[in-house]
Design a protein around this motif. Structure first.
Motif: not given
Length: 336
Positions: A64-68, A179-181
């Protein structure tokens, strides 16, 4: 590990003939598929410059720390949850997309997220039909699971352990497609290859046309094709997805028929609402000034100029002459 090094290792007794043959076969398979050879975790860390102390962050359970995460409003109402990867992970995912996933041809029915294809290509086959059916796949990206992506990388030719590592880099903390990658759209097209083939064959069997743009499914043909809707829902469910029944629309030729935002009744056209917006904006901006027009319509967008240019380019994609005219008029405006 180059072939010469393998031969030296074999001659020196570092590896057995069986291991040599297995590695050689692995390299050959990936070379034939025109994708990079990846041997193991250590090799993958070297490719992506991931230090050993960082590997738990990229390949561990808690990513989770890899995504905003943030939400954006949907045109149809509600919000869409976006998970934007951090800069390093985004670069890694783009590499996986460009160097691995995009090397493979997807279904002819998939028109979204493909080079040199657009919503115009998606709409083209549905022009001038008696009935256009629009359907929507519910929770599109999050419905693509870890197991789906793992099988894709194995199919491409990677060993199971390497396929697991690549899958971890392409999934979020919930082990689904985020959704965002930058890799998610291309991966989804490959995962839905079987679904596209099944729906395409179904359409052909009743003389209809089928296309898919991301989560938008479209069928068109004679009025009687409406009878396939229950079967489409069944096939979609069998492939691990669900149809959002609230978004299923039947559009007959005595109504406005729309496919991915374009009118397809007699020819591909932009809706009158969109054209009215840019035509009126240009007229009033030229008559008054930009600020006065924005105040008049209650618009406080800091990117209003970009918004209008975006509409003009959208129209240009559908009708190059008309779009060029709007772009020339926008270029004449003093934006201050």
């Amino acid at each position: 590990m180059e072939k010469n090094n393998l031969q030296i290792a074999l001659q020196q007794g570092v590896i057995t003939q069986e291991t040599y043959d297995s590695i050689t076969e692995y390299i050959q398979r990936l070379n034939e598929n025109n994708v990079p050879v990846i041997y193991n975790l250590r090799h993958l860390r070297k490719i992506f410059k991931i230090k050993k102390r960082e590997q738990d962050i990229f390949f561990g359970e808690n990513k989770s720390s890899l995504y905003r995460s943030f939400s954006i409003p949907k045109k149809s109402g509600g919000v869409r949850q976006i998970e934007a990867p951090c800069k390093r992970l985004k670069e890694i995912q783009r590499w996986i997309k460009d160097e691995i996933v995009d090397k493979f041809v997807v279904s002819e029915y998939a028109t979204g997220f493909r080079k040199n294809m657009s919503i115009v290509d998606n709409a083209r086959k549905h022009v001038g039909k008696e009935l256009v059916i629009n359907m929507d796949i519910k929770d599109f990206f999050p419905s693509v699971t870890y197991a789906d992506i793992l099988l894709m990388f194995i199919y491409i030719g990677y060993r199971k352990d390497v396929a697991h590592l690549l899958t971890k880099l392409c999934t979020n903390a919930e082990n689904v497609l985020p959704q965002g990658s930058p890799a998610s759209p291309s991966i989804s097209n490959h995962i839905l290859l079987k679904l596209d083939k099944r729906l395409g064959r179904l359409a052909e069997s009743i003389g209809a046309d089928y296309s898919r743009y991301a989560d938008d499914i479209t069928f068109s043909g004679k009025r009687g094709i409406s009878s396939i809707i229950p079967l489409v829902e069944q096939i979609v469910e069998e492939e691990g997805f669900l149809v959002n029944e609230n978004k299923t629309r039947l559009q007959y030729n005595n109504q406005r028929q729309e496919v991915t935002g374009l009118i397809v009744n007699k020819k591909i056209a932009v809706s009158a609402t969109i054209e009215d917006e840019i035509r009126n904006a240009i007229y009033f901006i030229k008559k008054y000034v930009v600020d006065d027009h924005m105040k008049h319509i209650g618009c406080n967008k800091s990117f209003y100029m970009e918004h209008l240019y975006g509409i003009a380019y959208f129209i240009h994609m559908v009708d190059s002459d008309k779009g060029k005219g709007y772009l020339e008029q926008l270029d004449e405006i003093d934006w201050g």
